[in-house]
Design an enzyme around this catalytic site. Structure first.
Site, mmCIF file in Angstrom:
data_model
loop_
_atom_site.group_PDB
_atom_site.id
_atom_site.type_symbol
_atom_site.label_atom_id
_atom_site.label_comp_id
_atom_site.label_asym_id
_atom_site.label_seq_id
_atom_site.Cartn_x
_atom_site.Cartn_y
_atom_site.Cartn_z
ATOM 1 N N ASP A 243 0.854 -1.174 0.000
ATOM 2 C CA ASP A 243 0.000 0.000 0.000
ATOM 3 C C ASP A 243 0.904 1.241 0.000
ATOM 4 O OD1 ASP A 243 -2.275 1.554 0.003
ATOM 5 O OD2 ASP A 243 -3.252 0.429 1.595
ATOM 6 N N ALA A 244 0.319 2.362 -0.395
ATOM 7 C CA ALA A 244 1.110 3.575 -0.611
ATOM 8 C C ALA A 244 1.770 4.044 0.679
ATOM 9 C CB ALA A 244 0.229 4.674 -1.190
#
Length: 951
Positions: A243-244
């Site tokens: 995930d970012a």
């Protein structure tokens, strides 16, 4: 002489198996090229003719962020259809549009980050809109359908490559990158893993994204479950995309590792193959990988494993075989078929919760439609840009005629008067100012989009501009100018009427009025700064400024007055209430209550005060707790995308009989909810499976405009399957859908089991008087629970009730079947000891990591006192010693005793150890024999890993 044509490298040979081609290409890549592939934005390798590649294209309910696209209902709305085949068609349409958009804009990726299979365990979770259901079986059925649509039906090439989000046990935005979900083995296997497992096993998943949170004390991005569970469910090479920003969180916020090199190496070895971090700039991640290699934390084999998984996805997407890829030419985009499908999905997502006969509305009915959502078609963070748009008001105008429909939005209209007696004024926009919604041109990262500065800022004068004020709850306000634009703050700090809708990663269109000196300070929430009036215009204060403006709020008209006017001559009032998906409940922000905001309660009360019958249409991303008693009708739909208004109007008019079903329990009160961070659905009795209270509306509930009868229940067992059949007859006077649901309940369980558990469902269409036979084939394994004593699933022998009906509580038919199963076996604790996390019951404890790489331990919450119960422990005839393996941050103790009399409790002191993973073994006398229930009490900051027994 003529130069000979170089031979085609094997990786370009479409007749070779993908595995051989990947081996060839991998061997041609240099170590630096392999390292560069580990970032989300993998650069091109021009010397080999290999193009750049980006992991991650949001596509939750349509292609998101990249400009105009067909917008389907939110995921929770697709879950409410209970219709996997419909959802498969939606997935196919989304992937067709992704291919079409990719063909004209290579920024549009084909590795799509969808669907979200996190279970809707807690209705206050801010991202409730992204999931399908609180039930793992329904979630996996819908998710499997969506991934099959996204993948396409070619046996070799994939139209898009779906990545499931967000692994694992992730239902809180509050502290989401630092909180740990304590997930006991039964909850892990019976609940959280199940939705992922069944979807992956169906064969249309290209990868998985770990979540920001920790599980049992360990960040998901270094979880051993990726290897121990996920990768064992399929023979395909799954691509794990972070995930970012999550890789950096391992050091920066979670402090799980001391250096980024250690963290990056640990994530890569755990199974993360693509690092989404630092936007489009891969230099930071690649430097960390090189540093880890230099320190011996990684090998080139580790790089090869990750790059191989990425290349596997790229080959399946046809990147290296444009001549054979059947999807290479693009796909359909915004076709009549897609538009019809968007409307069909929106119609099927509508759930009728209550109806005293007011619905469907008769032709000629005089309708008042009121409410903040009545003339809105809201988008969420993961929506595309609307090509088409319909609001409930527009739908009702079209269906009943504008002359039969009155409208009032129900806002408070105000002037904001300064201490100098002037009022805020919205200047006219220049004719040359650009128009159109924010991000219409597409953005790889819409969080970077900024507000408009081409419009003049607000000023103040003697007359001012009347503003529409809405309180969305918790005092969070929006202010809108007469031309429909919302007040917003751009990077230069000035207030402008510039936004089509509230939105953005940090919403710049919300404010709060704070009492001050007999008036109110207007605080802008996006910057956390108050507003002041200057000679250059209205702006937020500088950080050092201490002179915010104090405003008098002059109410020109209250919402109730407008509602009273609109409802005066109406036969029926339709109140359209709900949420704005960017405010008070969204990614990064959980809700605080199930209640409707007070402003909307005021609008609803004003509608009820009229002489007309009142229908409440809730358009929202999540459930609400309402008082349905005085209402003639209640409907719910998620934000339904581009066709939402038309769909709702058709349902209200009876052109479509509603047949959506609730995909999660609607609780009656906040008091019914567990703590948001309590992930023990069994122990705290969460979801319809375990909840023992009375819900407002139960899981699976939904009414329609026809009636149905059920009959002829039959059950057969054999070949490892339970076969259930019954007939369903439409006893109404119109064609309609029904959703027969099959549940089970263990009648004599030895451990806590669900009071209801969904085994299957069908959505069927029947004409008046028609009868259909409905079949359910259920594998015996569906009746199993996770037996912590054996460390695996077990079907317990005994009677199981089978219940068929229209919801988890609307049971029409029932019978009991007796299954042979496998008898329980006492725990051989003398041989195997006890892993602390394999308890049967607990109170006051949480599971934590035994080591950074693997293993669990149990500790009292907050270093206090907690207790564990282990049932049916076989101590043999002469157990005399106990060993306790534990770590501790300070002095503590482990106390052990058995139920039913026996030796006195034994207290084993545990001294402080060098660190949380420095486990020490302490031995003590413990004389016991036979099969007994063992209780263990933990006191102080003890992390218990294992208990052993010997003669």
């Amino acid at each position: 002489m003529t130069a000979s044509t170089p031979p085609t490298p094997p990786f370009r040979d479409p007749d070779l198996p993908f595995a051989k081609r990947i081996d060839d290409l991998l061997a041609r890549l240099t170590p630096d090229e392999k390292i560069s592939f580990l970032h989300q934005y993998a650069p091109a390798v021009e010397r080999l003719g290999v193009a750049a590649f980006r992991t991650g294209q949001e596509a939750l309910h349509g292609v998101a962020w990249m400009g105009p696209a067909t917008v389907f209902p939110q995921a929770v709305g697709l879950g409410a259809t209970w219709n996997p085949e419909l959802v498969r068609r939606v997935g196919a349409a989304v992937s067709e549009e992704a291919r079409a958009m990719h063909a004209r804009d290579e920024r549009v990726g084909l590795n799509v980050w969808a669907p979200t299979v996190n279970l809707l365990r807690h209705p206050l979770w801010g991202r409730n809109e992204e999931g399908y259901s609180e039930d793992p079986g329904l979630t996996s059925a819908i998710a499997t359908a969506y991934t099959r649509g996204l993948r396409g039906d070619h046996p070799v090439y994939w139209r898009t490559a779906p990545v499931l989000k967000h692994w694992l046990a992730h239902n809180n935005e509050t502290g989401r990158d630092v909180t740990s979900s304590s997930v006991r083995p039964r909850v892990l296997h019976e609940y959280d893993l199940r939705a992922f497992r069944e979807t992956v096993e169906a064969g249309a998943v290209a990868g998985v994204m770990p979540a920001y949170n920790l599980v049992n004390g360990r960040p998901n991005h270094v979880s051993p479950y990726l290897r121990e569970h996920l990768r064992t469910w399929t023979d395909e090479e799954l691509l794990i995309c972070s995930d970012a920003g999550a890789p950096s969180n391992l050091v920066d916020s979670e402090h799980y590792f001391d250096t980024h090199e250690e963290a990056t190496a640990a994530a890569l070895r755990a199974g993360v193959d693509s690092f989404t971090d630092h936007g489009e700039d891969g230099s930071t991640i690649t430097a960390r990988v090189r540093g880890a290699l230099e320190r011996g934390l990684l090998t080139e084999d580790d790089l090869d494993t990750a790059v191989r998984r990425q290349l596997s996805v790229r080959f399946r997407l046809g990147e290296f075989d444009p001549g054979r890829d059947p999807y290479a030419g693009g796909g359909e985009f915004d076709t009549p078929t897609h538009r019809d499908l968007a409307r069909e999905a929106a119609e099927q997502a509508v759930v009728l919760l209550r109806n005293d006969g007011v619905l469907p509305l008769a032709d000629g009915t005089r309708i008042a439609v009121v409410g903040l959502l009545a003339d809105e078609c809201k988008l969420d963070w993961y929506s595309g840009t609307l090509i088409h748009r319909s609001t409930p008001l527009e739908g009702l105008y079209e269906r009943f005629g504008a002359d039969r429909v009155e409208f009032a939005e129900g806002v408070d209209r105000v002037l904001l008067r300064t201490s100098a007696g002037r009022c805020l004024r919205v200047p006219a926009a220049p004719e040359e100012a650009a128009d159109g919604p924010r991000g219409a041109e597409g953005a790889l990262d819409p969080a970077l989009l900024t507000g408009r500065t081409d419009l003049p800022p607000l000023t103040a004068d003697a007359v001012g501009t009347e503003l529409a004020l809405v309180d969305w709850g918790d005092g969070v306000l929006t202010l809108r100018a007469p031309d429909g634009r919302y007040l917003s703050v751009a990077e230069d700090g000035f207030l402008r009427a510039s936004a089509e809708q509230p939105g953005g990663w940090v919403v710049q269109e919300t404010f709060r009025l704070e009492p001050c000196d007999g008036g109110h300070v207007l605080r802008h929430l996006g910057t956390s700064r108050p507003v002041r009036v200057t000679a250059d215009g209205v702006r937020v204060t500088d950080e050092a400024s201490d002179d915010p403006e104090v405003f008098e709020v002059v109410v020109v008209e209250r919402a109730e007055a407008a509602v009273a006017r609109a409802t005066a001559g109406a036969d029926v009032v339709v109140v359209v209430a709900g949420n704005d998906p960017h405010i008070n409940g969204r990614e990064t922000e959980d809700r605080t209550t199930l209640r409707l905001p007070a402003h909307q309660e005021r609008v609803l009360a004003a509608a009820r005060a009229s002489s007309a019958r009142t229908v409440l249409a809730l358009v929202s991303s999540y459930p609400y707790a309402i008082e349905p008693g005085p209402l003639s009708g209640v409907l719910w739909t998620a934000h339904g995308g581009q066709a939402a208004g038309t769909a709702l109007a058709r349902v209200l008019a009876g052109d479509v009989s509603p047949a959506g079903r609730l995909p999660q329990t609607w609780y009656a009160d906040d008091a019914d909810l567990p703590d948001l961070l309590d992930y023990d659905v069994i122990g705290s009795r969460q979801t319809y499976r375990y909840f023992e209270g009375r819900p407002l509306y139960p899981f699976g509930h939904g009414l329609g405009y026809a009636s149905f009868s059920y009959a002829g229940l039959s059950v057969r067992t054999g070949d490892g399957t339970v076969r259930v059949a019954c007939t369903v007859t439409n006893t109404g006077d119109r064609t309609a859908d029904e959703v027969p649901q099959l549940y089970t309940r263990a009648v004599e369980p030895s451990v806590a089991r669900p009071r209801r558990e969904l085994l299957g469902h069908h959505r069927i269409t029947l004409a008046p008087g028609a009868t259909a036979e409905v079949f359910f084939e259920v594998p015996l394994s569906a009746f199993a629970f996770w037996d912590v004593a054996r460390g695996g699933p077990r079907v317990e022998p005994g009677p199981y009730e089978l219940l068929v009906g229209g919801s988890s509580e609307d049971v029409r038919l029932r019978t009991t079947v007796t299954l042979d199963g496998e008898p329980a076996v006492p725990r051989p604790v003398r041989r195997d000891g006890l892993a602390a996390a394999d308890f049967d019951e607990q109170s006051g404890t949480e599971i934590v990591d035994r080591a950074r790489t693997a293993g669990d331990a149990v500790t009292p919450v907050g270093g206090g006192t907690g207790e564990l119960l282990f049932r049916d422990c076989d101590f043999g005839p002469d157990t005399r010693r106990v060993t306790v393996t534990a770590a501790a941050a300070g002095p503590g103790s482990v106390e052990l005793w058995v139920d039913g009399g026996g030796p006195a409790p034994v207290t084993v002191p545990v001294a402080a150890t060098a660190g949380p993973y420095d486990h020490r073994t302490v031995e003590a006398s413990f004389v016991v024999g036979g099969v007994r229930d063992l209780r263990v009490r933990l006191r102080g900051p003890v992390r218990l890993a294992q208990v052993g027994f010997s003669a």
